[in-house]
Design a protein around this motif. Structure first.
Motif, PDB file in Angstrom:
ATOM      1  N   VAL A  16       7.676  -0.217  -8.375  1.00 37.47           N
ATOM      2  CA  VAL A  16       7.313   1.026  -9.056  1.00 37.47           C
ATOM      3  C   VAL A  16       7.260   2.158  -8.036  1.00 37.47           C
ATOM      4  N   SER A  17       7.113   3.378  -8.506  1.00 31.21           N
ATOM      5  CA  SER A  17       7.002   4.501  -7.575  1.00 31.21           C
ATOM      6  C   SER A  17       5.623   4.488  -6.926  1.00 31.21           C
ATOM      7  N   MET A  18       5.500   5.108  -5.753  1.00 27.89           N
ATOM      8  CA  MET A  18       4.214   5.166  -5.045  1.00 27.89           C
ATOM      9  C   MET A  18       3.166   5.893  -5.899  1.00 27.89           C
ATOM     10  N   ARG A  29      -1.889   2.368 -10.513  1.00 30.73           N
ATOM     11  CA  ARG A  29      -2.216   1.936 -11.880  1.00 30.73           C
ATOM     12  C   ARG A  29      -2.079   0.427 -12.054  1.00 30.73           C
ATOM     13  N   PHE A  30      -1.529  -0.263 -11.045  1.00 29.42           N
ATOM     14  CA  PHE A  30      -1.201  -1.686 -11.177  1.00 29.42           C
ATOM     15  C   PHE A  30      -1.954  -2.541 -10.163  1.00 29.42           C
ATOM     16  N   GLY A  31      -1.882  -3.864 -10.387  1.00 29.26           N
ATOM     17  CA  GLY A  31      -2.258  -4.800  -9.337  1.00 29.26           C
ATOM     18  C   GLY A  31      -1.086  -4.872  -8.371  1.00 29.26           C
ATOM     19  N   ILE A  32      -1.328  -4.639  -7.093  1.00 29.59           N
ATOM     20  CA  ILE A  32      -0.238  -4.526  -6.112  1.00 29.59           C
ATOM     21  C   ILE A  32      -0.221  -5.735  -5.168  1.00 29.59           C
ATOM     22  N   MET A  33       0.976  -6.308  -4.994  1.00 32.91           N
ATOM     23  CA  MET A  33       1.174  -7.437  -4.087  1.00 32.91           C
ATOM     24  C   MET A  33       1.678  -6.923  -2.741  1.00 32.91           C
ATOM     25  N   ASN A  34       0.927  -7.171  -1.706  1.00 34.99           N
ATOM     26  CA  ASN A  34       1.382  -6.842  -0.350  1.00 34.99           C
ATOM     27  C   ASN A  34       2.007  -8.104   0.246  1.00 34.99           C
ATOM     28  N   CYS A  35       3.287  -7.982   0.646  1.00 28.18           N
ATOM     29  CA  CYS A  35       4.069  -9.163   1.003  1.00 28.18           C
ATOM     30  C   CYS A  35       4.649  -9.091   2.410  1.00 28.18           C
ATOM     31  N   ASN A  36       4.897 -10.269   2.981  1.00 23.29           N
ATOM     32  CA  ASN A  36       5.664 -10.393   4.221  1.00 23.29           C
ATOM     33  C   ASN A  36       7.154 -10.263   3.884  1.00 23.29           C
ATOM     34  N   PRO A  37       8.020 -10.144   4.922  1.00 22.86           N
ATOM     35  CA  PRO A  37       9.462 -10.004   4.646  1.00 22.86           C
ATOM     36  C   PRO A  37      10.058 -11.128   3.800  1.00 22.86           C
ATOM     37  N   ASP A  38       9.479 -12.342   3.859  1.00 25.75           N
ATOM     38  CA  ASP A  38      10.014 -13.455   3.055  1.00 25.75           C
ATOM     39  C   ASP A  38       9.443 -13.479   1.633  1.00 25.75           C
ATOM     40  N   MET A  39       8.727 -12.409   1.272  1.00 26.10           N
ATOM     41  CA  MET A  39       8.098 -12.230  -0.043  1.00 26.10           C
ATOM     42  C   MET A  39       6.854 -13.097  -0.249  1.00 26.10           C
ATOM     43  N   VAL A  47       3.008 -13.613  -0.244  1.00 29.76           N
ATOM     44  CA  VAL A  47       1.950 -12.635  -0.490  1.00 29.76           C
ATOM     45  C   VAL A  47       0.821 -12.857   0.518  1.00 29.76           C
ATOM     46  N   TYR A  48       0.415 -11.779   1.195  1.00 27.36           N
ATOM     47  CA  TYR A  48      -0.736 -11.918   2.099  1.00 27.36           C
ATOM     48  C   TYR A  48      -1.970 -11.182   1.571  1.00 27.36           C
ATOM     49  N   GLU A  49      -1.773 -10.315   0.558  1.00 27.66           N
ATOM     50  CA  GLU A  49      -2.921  -9.579   0.017  1.00 27.66           C
ATOM     51  C   GLU A  49      -2.601  -9.114  -1.400  1.00 27.66           C
ATOM     52  N   PHE A  50      -3.634  -9.154  -2.245  1.00 27.53           N
ATOM     53  CA  PHE A  50      -3.495  -8.631  -3.607  1.00 27.53           C
ATOM     54  C   PHE A  50      -4.556  -7.566  -3.803  1.00 27.53           C
ATOM     55  N   PRO A  59      -2.240   2.676  -2.155  1.00 30.27           N
ATOM     56  CA  PRO A  59      -1.403   1.473  -2.116  1.00 30.27           C
ATOM     57  C   PRO A  59      -0.635   1.329  -0.804  1.00 30.27           C
ATOM     58  N   LYS A  60      -0.517   0.075  -0.337  1.00 26.86           N
ATOM     59  CA  LYS A  60       0.280  -0.210   0.866  1.00 26.86           C
ATOM     60  C   LYS A  60       1.695  -0.623   0.486  1.00 26.86           C
ATOM     61  N   SER A  61       1.895  -0.911  -0.805  1.00 26.40           N
ATOM     62  CA  SER A  61       3.188  -1.424  -1.265  1.00 26.40           C
ATOM     63  C   SER A  61       3.437  -0.902  -2.671  1.00 26.40           C
ATOM     64  N   THR A  62       4.663  -1.058  -3.150  1.00 26.63           N
ATOM     65  CA  THR A  62       4.988  -0.629  -4.516  1.00 26.63           C
ATOM     66  C   THR A  62       5.395  -1.819  -5.388  1.00 26.63           C
ATOM     67  N   LEU A  63       5.026  -3.032  -4.947  1.00 22.90           N
ATOM     68  CA  LEU A  63       5.353  -4.238  -5.718  1.00 22.90           C
ATOM     69  C   LEU A  63       4.219  -4.517  -6.706  1.00 22.90           C
TER      70      LEU A  63
END
Length: 403
Positions: free
Chosen positions: A157-159, A164-174, A176-179, A186-190
């Protein structure tokens, strides 16, 4: 003897849908009509069928009557198989005293006995209020390849939208290290789509522990996923590319219907390789009378159009009388728009009647107060008397009588 399954799906369909206001006064949110001939729940059910899942538990709670009747034995979605099928699972009283579902995790835990009957390797957790087409079998392949115990579908999604969402912060291999649930920064847009695949034996253990925790709010996003992450369980995000819309608000429901009229939006409801199935009444073809004008609209079976319909989604059995104008609107099954009435930027629910010469809603540019403008909603079975004017953004759940 119940046959063991590799995977089954559990579909959370008990939401009250309070942000849909009058549209969900009598029905659960997943039963709200969508797209001319569907209901919202048709999308996850059809995705299950198309993905090869033949056993689906549908967890109902709020206003379940119409939803239960609609799902029936699951036949429209080819879910009436001998060993499996579609099962409506309302909350029930146990000897231990547990009753209403108190959260998404509790709803699954209360039905762990149903899941255990099939002894699945994997369980897919789905929400009943999203519009999208998705092959869950590809997500399962990904889950296995990654050696994941919990895989969460994510949408980029856009930054600006991310908070508005639950955001998954991920390593390069996808992995998840933080929710983070609706983070201010937000640190991520996933963004989590609320679609999960779990190893059932692992999830069962966490659900049992969560059920015993008096402080828990019994929710996947707030409790189960963070707890599994803290315990170091391998968890991966599955990137989804395609159309997905949460239709939990009046505006988003209106927008998603309007998207169907936009040829650039990638939501093809007529793709024979990925059909969206539904339970529809048998009706004659729609009728467009001489002198009627229909432009850029969807008109379902049984429609009787004598007036003007432009950029609108018109469901089965709707009547638009001569001289009536319907623009930029959603007219749900059985509604009647009487002669000379004008309906613009509105949602008219099932079996409502707009009286002759009445006006409902208006175009944004015609609104006297631009900030107060919005989509008007007429509730199920509501009658608007002839000549009455219903303003933009009105939410009408009772008859309006004339002077």
């Amino acid at each position: 003897m119940t046959q063991k399954k590799e995977w089954i799906a559990m579909l959370l369909a008990g939401g009250q849908g309070s942000r849909l206001y009058t549209l969900t006064r009598k029905i659960a949110k997943p039963a709200v009509p969508f797209g001319g001939k569907y209901r919202i729940i048709d999308f996850p059910l059809s995705n299950c069928t198309n993905s090869g899942i033949d056993t689906v538990g549908v967890l109902t709670q709020y206003q379940p009557l119409q939803l239960n009747e609609y799902i029936g034995n699951g036949q429209p979605w080819d879910l009436d198989v001998m060993n499996g099928g579609a099962f409506v699972l309302p909350p029930y009283q146990r000897s231990s005293g547990s009753d209403w579902y108190t959260g998404t995790a509790n709803a699954i835990w209360q039905n762990s006995g149903f899941i255990d009957r099939y002894d699945p390797e994997y369980v897919v957790i789905l929400s009943g209020d999203h519009i999208y087409k998705m092959d869950y079998s590809k997500m399962l392949e990904y889950h296995k390849e990654k050696g994941s115990v919990a895989t969460i579908a994510v949408l980029n999604v856009s930054m600006e939208e991310a908070s508005r969402f639950g955001i998954m912060n991920c390593n390069p291999d996808m992995s998840v290290y933080e929710f983070e649930e609706k983070p201010a920064k937000p640190k991520s847009t996933l963004a989590s789509m609320g679609i999960y695949i779990f190893d059932w034996k692992v999830l069962r253990r966490y659900l049992e522990e969560d059920d015993a925790d008096r402080t828990s709010s019994k929710d996947f996003g707030k409790n189960i996923i963070p707890t599994m992450l803290d315990a170091g369980e391998p968890m991966f995000a599955y990137p989804f590319e395609g159309y997905w819309k949460d239709v939990g608000t009046i505006d988003s429901l209106w927008e998603a219907n309007m998207d169907l009229l936009n040829p650039t939006v990638p939501l093809d409801l007529y793709d024979p390789s990925w059909k969206i199935y539904s339970r529809n009444p048998v009706m004659p073809p729609h009728y467009i009378a001489d002198g009627a004008v229909v432009e850029n609209s969807m008109i379902a079976e049984g429609g009787d159009i004598w007036g003007q319909v432009d950029f609108s989604v018109v469901f089965s059995g709707v009547t638009v009388e001569r001289g009536a104008v319907v623009r930029d609107s959603i007219i749900m099954p059985g509604a009647v728009i009487r002669a000379g009435a004008r309906v613009e930027y509105s949602i008219v629910a099932e079996n409502a009647e707009i009286g002759a010469g009445a006006t409902v809603g208006c175009r944004p540019e015609d609104a006297q107060d631009k900030d107060a403008w919005g989509v008007a909603v007429i509730g199920e079975g509501v009658h608007i008397a002839p000549g009455v004017a219903v303003p933009a953004k009105a939410l009408v759940d009772q008859d309006i009588k004339g002077e």
